[in-house]
Design an enzyme around this catalytic site. Sequence first.
Site, PDB file in Angstrom:
ATOM      1  CE  LYS A 265      -3.209   2.300   3.142  1.00 40.87           C
ATOM      2  NZ  LYS A 265      -3.957   2.400   4.393  1.00 40.87           N
ATOM      3  CG  ASP A 270      -5.951   7.833   4.989  1.00 40.48           C
ATOM      4  OD1 ASP A 270      -6.721   8.642   4.395  1.00 40.48           O
ATOM      5  OD2 ASP A 270      -5.925   6.837   5.471  1.00 40.48           O
ATOM      6  CE  LYS A 277      -6.786   8.198   8.212  1.00 39.26           C
ATOM      7  NZ  LYS A 277      -7.309   7.142   8.809  1.00 39.26           N
ATOM      8  CD  GLU A 349      -6.923   5.004   2.655  1.00 44.00           C
ATOM      9  OE1 GLU A 349      -5.963   4.458   3.096  1.00 44.00           O
ATOM     10  OE2 GLU A 349      -8.262   5.383   3.656  1.00 44.00           O
ATOM     11  NE  ARG A 351     -10.679  -1.612   4.118  1.00 49.53           N
ATOM     12  CZ  ARG A 351     -11.297  -1.778   5.087  1.00 49.53           C
ATOM     13  NH1 ARG A 351     -12.466  -2.579   5.533  1.00 49.53           N
ATOM     14  NH2 ARG A 351     -10.548  -1.374   6.215  1.00 49.53           N
TER      15      ARG A 351
END
Length: 505
Positions: A265, A270, A277, A349, A351
């Site tokens: 990944k 993120d 978040k 995201e 996965r």
Amino acid sequence: MKVYLKRESIERHKTGCLVVGAFEGKKPEGLAKVIDKRLNGLIAKLFKDKDFEGKPNQIRLIYTQGKLPAERVLLVGFGKEKDFKIEKLRQASGNSTKAVRDLGLKKFSTALAQVKIKKVSDYEISKAVTEGGILSLYDFTSYRTEKREEIKKVDEIALLVEKEDKEIKKGLDDAVKISEAVYIARDMINHPANTATPTYLAEQAKRIAKKSGIRCKILDRADMERLKMGALLAVARGSDEPPKFIIMEYSGGKKGEPPVLIAGKGLTFDSGGISIKPSEKMEEMKHDMAGGAAAICAIKAAADLKLPVNVIALIPATENMPSGKADKPGDVVKAMSGKTIEVISTDAEGRMILADALTYGERYKPKAVIDLATLTGACIIALGYHASGLLGNDKDLIEAIKKAGEKSGERVWELPLWEEYEEQNKSDIADVKNVGGRGGGTITAAAFLKKFAGKFKWAHLDIAGTVWEYNGKPYIPKGAVGVGVRLLVEYLRSQKPEARSQKSE
């Protein structure tokens, strides 16, 4: 840094500092006993007075005052001999090396490679001592501008040995190459997201590939659109940074032999996207590309070590950002496999981008697939910060990864992946949804990936809890761990060439 073997008696070896290990007990044994005799019983007195007891990673500095050619002796505790394993040796080497650095010494010698461990080869001992020493000295200083003159560095380490054979030398040389790969991974992860963008990751991969003799290809957005990587493109939509899909191929095995495929990944930042978040600790999300860094650096190490195995590394790299173009909760996207995904949370995201990577990897007809990702906070709740989560569909692959984890010190713990967990990912309007609820979050994330892993032998490593070190350990300073690199290398080392041949597309 120069690390080399030196064959010489500890009683004759001249150095600024000599590191010697000692087991926990009532008196010094082995090399500590030899030195104690030259020091007129000083070490024995330390044991007797309990000023040094040989407990794990205990440190004691002794000035020899001319009684030995070594100016100083640094004792490091091994703990009880019956409990002594290769990982404790690696830790002892790390702690003692840091202690020497903190003394301000540029060079020193260590006798730790002379220790004997039952059923452990001289190669493994030499490798562990070298790894522990080098990895402990890592220091990320790229952005420091003040007091740089106060940064202490060790330039030279001599491994003092009784014999200078090929296995001991190979252990040292391999450890140097593996440690270099870990250093690069740590650098990638420690860099802030305004430096380590998807483009930066791609450029680093190309640089590494050129140096290590690896084939490298970078796919851009137009390539992803042509391949219909809808899951990866959905995540990338919200960012102004262009996504990259990194492909690295190392051919160390026989021509036509199925490769091991590693998918990492590469989420360089993120924010959570529209499902944003909390602001607290969001800065840590720069390390959400650690799986990608591990994949890049593991294939580098495999090439540098000339391992007799074919390896493919795939790294989908992007940011996950909110914007007017970003994917939204409730959206349905079509992955490269043709499966449709209902987006429940844009913060799930990792996965999504791995789903397209796993589908792309099918063309190589791999003999094993391993993906690794900082995938779920649930893994930290389940396992804390000392083990990576391990799930998969093949018992032999799972066991091989477990053994590699024990040997490398990057431990894993298997979680179940029963069919019942797949029920949580069922969508009312699409083939699958990207979140299966709060219960068993690490497992349902793996169950999602399983849907895209096809019929290949596959294992998933959730490194969310092991990616970052908050306090500092014997050979892992604060910050990025570079987890996965040594584990994957150990797994690749265990692979034997297959008798059958199968051409990849």
